[in-house]
Write a protein that holds these residues in place. Structure first.
Motif, PDB file in Angstrom:
ATOM      1  N   SER A 142       0.827  -1.205   0.000  1.00  0.00           N
ATOM      2  CA  SER A 142       0.000   0.000   0.000  1.00  0.00           C
ATOM      3  C   SER A 142       0.860   1.253   0.000  1.00  0.00           C
ATOM      4  O   SER A 142       0.602   2.204  -0.756  1.00  0.00           O
TER       5      SER A 142
ATOM      6  N   HIS B 166       0.879   4.004  -3.040  1.00  0.00           N
ATOM      7  CA  HIS B 166       0.550   5.411  -2.804  1.00  0.00           C
ATOM      8  C   HIS B 166       1.712   6.323  -3.200  1.00  0.00           C
ATOM      9  O   HIS B 166       1.497   7.422  -3.743  1.00  0.00           O
TER      10      HIS B 166
ATOM     11  N   HIS C 205      -2.406   2.096  -8.903  1.00  0.00           N
ATOM     12  CA  HIS C 205      -3.757   2.164  -8.340  1.00  0.00           C
ATOM     13  C   HIS C 205      -4.304   0.752  -8.128  1.00  0.00           C
ATOM     14  O   HIS C 205      -4.887   0.433  -7.082  1.00  0.00           O
TER      15      HIS C 205
ATOM     16  N   THR D 167      -5.597  -1.351  -4.802  1.00  0.00           N
ATOM     17  CA  THR D 167      -6.917  -1.965  -4.844  1.00  0.00           C
ATOM     18  C   THR D 167      -6.850  -3.434  -4.426  1.00  0.00           C
ATOM     19  O   THR D 167      -7.715  -3.927  -3.695  1.00  0.00           O
TER      20      THR D 167
ATOM     21  N   GLU E 187     -13.888   0.841   2.171  1.00  0.00           N
ATOM     22  CA  GLU E 187     -12.705   1.629   1.814  1.00  0.00           C
ATOM     23  C   GLU E 187     -12.373   1.443   0.335  1.00  0.00           C
ATOM     24  O   GLU E 187     -11.967   2.388  -0.349  1.00  0.00           O
TER      25      GLU E 187
ATOM     26  N   TRP F  19     -12.120   4.309  -2.392  1.00  0.00           N
ATOM     27  CA  TRP F  19     -10.845   4.467  -3.100  1.00  0.00           C
ATOM     28  C   TRP F  19     -11.055   4.505  -4.619  1.00  0.00           C
ATOM     29  O   TRP F  19     -10.505   5.364  -5.306  1.00  0.00           O
TER      30      TRP F  19
END
Length: 438
Positions: A181, A185, A198, A202, A213, A217
């Protein structure tokens, strides 16, 4: 002689300034899954037909979509590029392409592995290798191929976002969710349109069962991944999975109709998502109407190819549920031919693809005991025919549902308990556990 180089210092044979610019733009588009990298690299080749890396990128774009029709295009690129002088790095790309067009996926990966060990700043080599690692289900190399290159890079270098995004996905497939993660990011801070980064974040949210979430997102960043992006359908599929886990089949069907099926995409990667989503609904007993027919029609062109076992399994879902008996027979014959070949798909098909297709067909025909018998041996080796953990979860879901329908409740309870442990907040997992309790 003045040898042109890309922005990272890699020499480019047969290049001129404008063709280098087109090449780097096409590579960036490919790394982000946005725009039209084929049109961009076509412009570079039109300017300089002897631009070797232009041909190389053109070939990889046609090979890495698992489209059978991409093979003759890549072969032509290979023949054209071999007419011109090429440096050792470029020759390694051509050797890898040659192995892949001949069906030797693992050999192509090994060549790319050695290439990027020697040339860690070759962004295309890293990307092509990473995608092939995904197609053969090698989670460790998804991570480590990229890890090895990091010491040569710095955040200021063009394309560094792609390195972070690929590393994020490799980390996620290896279960390092927090690091995945963070890396994803970080990539998106550098390049918000990096659809692979991305997608990696996910996957973390999906694997951890963070449905609400995940929906937020996806919706908050929808413009970045859904517009002018050839990875959009897969990301729409992920959004649908979050809704499916919450039991919201109405939203799933709406997403299927408006985003996944509406494009009528004939591409294998998009058809995989269409089949995978409808199959999950099929397992739930949801009424999907005539939707299978449209998906099966688009899979028809792949029935006889025997090119990639992962695709064959998703084609079988559509053919079986749409009642396409002739297409089923054609696909089974293609699998038999594939298993007699000398390429890697012989093993992909023999180990996983063929028994999985038999199991899917048995399930549709109402033979849950046979489905269980065929699927249980596949659980530990399913990665051999590619895909992600999230995609291969379909095998476990089918096994669990078949066990329930056959009254094998002890097995069903065990499988459901696994799901609840992995995703404690998953309503869908809790429903399965209650059903297995009898």
């Amino acid at each position: 002689m003045n040898v042109r180089k890309d922005s990272l210092g890699n020499p480019l044979s047969g290049a001129q300034p404008s063709s280098v610019q087109h090449y780097e733009q096409a590579l960036h588009q490919f790394q982000c899954y946005c725009g039209d990298p084929l049109a961009t690299i076509d412009a570079a080749i039109a300017e300089r037909p002897d631009f070797v890396m232009g041909r190389v990128l053109h070939a990889w774009l046609h090979l890495l979509g698992t489209e059978p029709l991409g093979l003759p295009v890549a072969r032509d690129d290979l023949e054209q590029a071999r007419q011109w002088p090429a440096n050792p790095r470029e020759q390694a790309h051509l050797a890898a392409i040659g192995r892949l067009v001949d069906g030797h996926w693992h050999a192509a990966r090994r060549i790319l592995e050695d290439l990027t060990l020697d040339h860690p700043l070759d962004g295309l080599g890293l990307l092509a290798g990473h995608v092939l690692d995904f197609y053969v289900g090698d989670a460790r190399m998804l991570r480590d191929r990229i890890t090895r290159a990091f010491p040569a890079w710095s955040p200021a270098m063009p394309g560094y976002h792609a390195l972070l995004g690929m590393h994020a996905f490799g980390l996620e497939e290896c279960g390092a969710y927090a690091r995945a993660s963070a890396s994803g990011h970080a990539a998106l801070l550098l390049e918000p349109r990096d659809a692979w980064a991305h997608h990696a974040v996910t996957h973390v949210l999906e694997m951890q069962g963070r449905q609400h979430e995940g929906i937020a997102w996806m919706r908050d960043r929808q413009r970045q991944w859904a517009e002018d992006n050839f990875f959009a359908i897969h990301n729409w599929w992920h959004l649908a999975l979050f809704h499916l886990d919450l039991g919201d089949t109405a939203s799933v069907l709406e997403l299927f109709d408006s985003a996944i099926a509406a494009s009528q995409s004939p591409l294998a990667l998009d058809l995989v998502d269409a089949s995978a989503l409808l199959w999950r609904l099929h397992l739930l007993g949801a009424d999907v109407g005539a939707r299978w027919q449209g998906v099966a029609e688009r899979w028809q062109a792949f029935a006889d190819s025997g090119h990639y076992a992962f695709n064959d399994a998703h084609a079988m879902m559509a053919f079986a549920c749409a009642g396409r008996s002739e297409a089923i027979r054609t696909l089974q014959a293609a699998q038999q031919r594939a298993m007699q070949g000398d390429g890697d798909n012989a093993r992909f098909t023999r180990d996983v693809g063929a028994p999985l297709c038999q199991a899917l067909l048995a399930f549709v025909e109402g033979h849950p005991a046979r489905t269980v018998e065929l699927l249980r041996p596949l659980r530990g080796i399913a990665h051999r025919f590619g895909g992600s953990h999230a995609q291969r979860d379909l095998i476990d879901l089918t096994l669990l549902e078949a066990a329930l329908r056959d009254g094998q409740l002890a097995l069903a309870r065990g499988l459901a308990a696994e799901r609840v442990d992995a995703k404690p907040g998953s309503p869908a997992a809790r429903v399965l556990l209650r059903r297995a309790a009898g």
